[in-house]
Motif scaffolding. Structure first.
Motif, PDB file in Angstrom:
ATOM      1  N   LYS A   1      89.215  -8.860 -41.896  1.00  0.00           N
ATOM      2  CA  LYS A   1      88.121  -9.738 -42.291  1.00  0.00           C
ATOM      3  C   LYS A   1      88.645 -11.138 -42.606  1.00  0.00           C
ATOM      4  O   LYS A   1      89.658 -11.301 -43.277  1.00  0.00           O
ATOM      5  CB  LYS A   1      87.416  -9.162 -43.510  1.00  0.00           C
ATOM      6  CG  LYS A   1      86.145  -9.884 -43.912  1.00  0.00           C
ATOM      7  CD  LYS A   1      85.475  -9.171 -45.075  1.00  0.00           C
ATOM      8  CE  LYS A   1      84.174  -9.855 -45.470  1.00  0.00           C
ATOM      9  NZ  LYS A   1      83.519  -9.147 -46.593  1.00  0.00           N
ATOM     10  N   MET A   2      87.933 -12.171 -42.122  1.00  0.00           N
ATOM     11  CA  MET A   2      88.366 -13.538 -42.370  1.00  0.00           C
ATOM     12  C   MET A   2      88.085 -13.944 -43.814  1.00  0.00           C
ATOM     13  O   MET A   2      86.962 -13.837 -44.296  1.00  0.00           O
ATOM     14  CB  MET A   2      87.655 -14.510 -41.423  1.00  0.00           C
ATOM     15  CG  MET A   2      88.308 -15.909 -41.346  1.00  0.00           C
ATOM     16  SD  MET A   2      87.982 -16.993 -42.763  1.00  0.00           S
ATOM     17  CE  MET A   2      86.244 -17.341 -42.538  1.00  0.00           C
ATOM     18  N   THR A   3      89.129 -14.375 -44.498  1.00  0.00           N
ATOM     19  CA  THR A   3      88.988 -14.927 -45.839  1.00  0.00           C
ATOM     20  C   THR A   3      89.827 -16.193 -45.933  1.00  0.00           C
ATOM     21  O   THR A   3      90.755 -16.410 -45.144  1.00  0.00           O
ATOM     22  CB  THR A   3      89.473 -13.936 -46.923  1.00  0.00           C
ATOM     23  OG1 THR A   3      90.879 -13.690 -46.741  1.00  0.00           O
ATOM     24  CG2 THR A   3      88.719 -12.633 -46.855  1.00  0.00           C
ATOM     25  N   GLY A   4      89.502 -17.027 -46.898  1.00  0.00           N
ATOM     26  CA  GLY A   4      90.270 -18.249 -47.096  1.00  0.00           C
ATOM     27  C   GLY A   4      89.927 -18.867 -48.435  1.00  0.00           C
ATOM     28  O   GLY A   4      88.943 -18.477 -49.073  1.00  0.00           O
ATOM     29  N   PHE A   5      90.755 -19.805 -48.882  1.00  0.00           N
ATOM     30  CA  PHE A   5      90.426 -20.513 -50.120  1.00  0.00           C
ATOM     31  C   PHE A   5      90.569 -22.014 -49.908  1.00  0.00           C
ATOM     32  O   PHE A   5      91.456 -22.489 -49.207  1.00  0.00           O
ATOM     33  CB  PHE A   5      91.294 -20.039 -51.299  1.00  0.00           C
ATOM     34  CG  PHE A   5      92.741 -20.431 -51.234  1.00  0.00           C
ATOM     35  CD1 PHE A   5      93.166 -21.650 -51.724  1.00  0.00           C
ATOM     36  CD2 PHE A   5      93.683 -19.571 -50.700  1.00  0.00           C
ATOM     37  CE1 PHE A   5      94.498 -22.016 -51.676  1.00  0.00           C
ATOM     38  CE2 PHE A   5      95.012 -19.918 -50.654  1.00  0.00           C
ATOM     39  CZ  PHE A   5      95.422 -21.143 -51.141  1.00  0.00           C
ATOM     40  N   VAL A   6      89.639 -22.748 -50.514  1.00  0.00           N
ATOM     41  CA  VAL A   6      89.640 -24.207 -50.436  1.00  0.00           C
ATOM     42  C   VAL A   6      90.515 -24.740 -51.559  1.00  0.00           C
ATOM     43  O   VAL A   6      90.290 -24.427 -52.733  1.00  0.00           O
ATOM     44  CB  VAL A   6      88.208 -24.769 -50.559  1.00  0.00           C
ATOM     45  CG1 VAL A   6      88.236 -26.296 -50.636  1.00  0.00           C
ATOM     46  CG2 VAL A   6      87.363 -24.315 -49.368  1.00  0.00           C
ATOM     47  N   PHE A   7      91.527 -25.524 -51.196  1.00  0.00           N
ATOM     48  CA  PHE A   7      92.445 -26.034 -52.211  1.00  0.00           C
ATOM     49  C   PHE A   7      92.327 -27.546 -52.424  1.00  0.00           C
ATOM     50  O   PHE A   7      92.917 -28.088 -53.364  1.00  0.00           O
ATOM     51  CB  PHE A   7      93.898 -25.691 -51.846  1.00  0.00           C
ATOM     52  CG  PHE A   7      94.364 -26.265 -50.533  1.00  0.00           C
ATOM     53  CD1 PHE A   7      94.942 -27.521 -50.466  1.00  0.00           C
ATOM     54  CD2 PHE A   7      94.227 -25.520 -49.369  1.00  0.00           C
ATOM     55  CE1 PHE A   7      95.379 -28.039 -49.268  1.00  0.00           C
ATOM     56  CE2 PHE A   7      94.670 -26.038 -48.151  1.00  0.00           C
ATOM     57  CZ  PHE A   7      95.238 -27.299 -48.103  1.00  0.00           C
TER      58      PHE A   7
END
Length: 259
Positions: free
Chosen positions: A183-189
């Motif tokens: 599953k695609m996940t990510g975090f905005v930094f």
């Protein structure tokens, strides 16, 4: 006597630059902002310092320049014994060590002896590259090139691809996200405004943590629960940007918002 002094002076200058590069990596600052005097590398902005002895254990050159400044003529791959002449699209080729005549042929005659001796000193005197020590954070690989002449950049990118660690798991609020999850996940930094002076735009920089980000897919912003369409994700390389059709764990993409 003067001739030998000049050779040592040139070799010393090159070694100082390698040690400054090791200090810059340790402190996460630009090499040009550091000073090297009396056996110590100093960061004037923070007051931090390290001795040449401390840094020599950390700096391991992967490539070395053939020539300096206006006389820059190419670079030498220390691990593979390959020579790359100066030029954006120049091809590298195997040579029989630093003393191969083809290395000297790149330089003007009066510069050849000092440059070859410097290269030999770097190979024999500086620490060899060790990937395990690099991954543990104990060693800094050093690559030489010129951004102004667009030379050596490919070596840097290839070294990152060859030696950099695989994407790691990331801690989320409720669990650890593994990079191998489908599953695609990510975090905005980071969010930066007005990157394009012609538009009132905002770019959210996101690190992909798992899965595959595909252009046009819909994702959920966990903070608000609202869906977001990733219609124009972008890759950045210096001042250039391009549409990211796909991005994988470890990639950083820009998500634009022109609202």
């Amino acid at each position: 006597m003067i001739d030998h002094f000049d050779k040592l002076r040139h070799a010393g200058a090159a070694a100082r630059e390698a040690l400054k590069a090791a200090a810059a990596a340790r402190w996460n600052v630009a090499t040009y902002s550091l000073e090297a005097n009396a056996g110590v590398v100093t960061d004037p902005a923070s007051g931090r310092s390290a001795t040449y002895g401390e840094l020599a254990l950390e700096a391991a050159p992967l490539t070395w320049t053939i020539g300096r400044g206006r006389s820059l003529a190419g670079n030498y791959d220390i691990r593979k014994s390959r020579l790359t002449p100066l030029g954006k699209d120049a091809e590298s080729y195997a040579v029989n060590g630093p003393d191969d005549p083809r290395v000297a042929e790149l330089l003007q005659e009066h510069e050849r002896e000092a440059a070859i001796e410097e290269l030999n000193l770097a190979i024999e005197g500086l620490k060899p590259f060790d990937r395990k020590a690099y991954l543990e954070g104990h060693l800094t690989p050093v690559l030489w090139g010129s951004a102004l002449k667009d030379f050596g950049v490919r070596d840097l990118i290839d070294a990152l691809a060859e030696f950099a660690p695989s994407p790691r798991a990331q801690d989320a609020a409720t669990r650890k996200v593994e990079a191998t999850e489908p599953k695609m996940t990510g975090f905005v930094f980071k969010i930066q405004a007005n990157m394009d002076p012609n538009h009132r735009d905002r770019i959210a920089f996101m690190r992909v943590c798992s899965g595959v980000l595909r252009r046009g897919m819909r994702a959920k912003l966990v903070r608000t629960g609202k869906p977001v369409t990733l219609s124009a994700p972008q890759f950045f390389f210096a001042q250039d940007r391009s549409l990211a059709e796909e991005a994988y764990a470890g990639d950083v993409v820009g998500i634009p918002n022109h609202g």
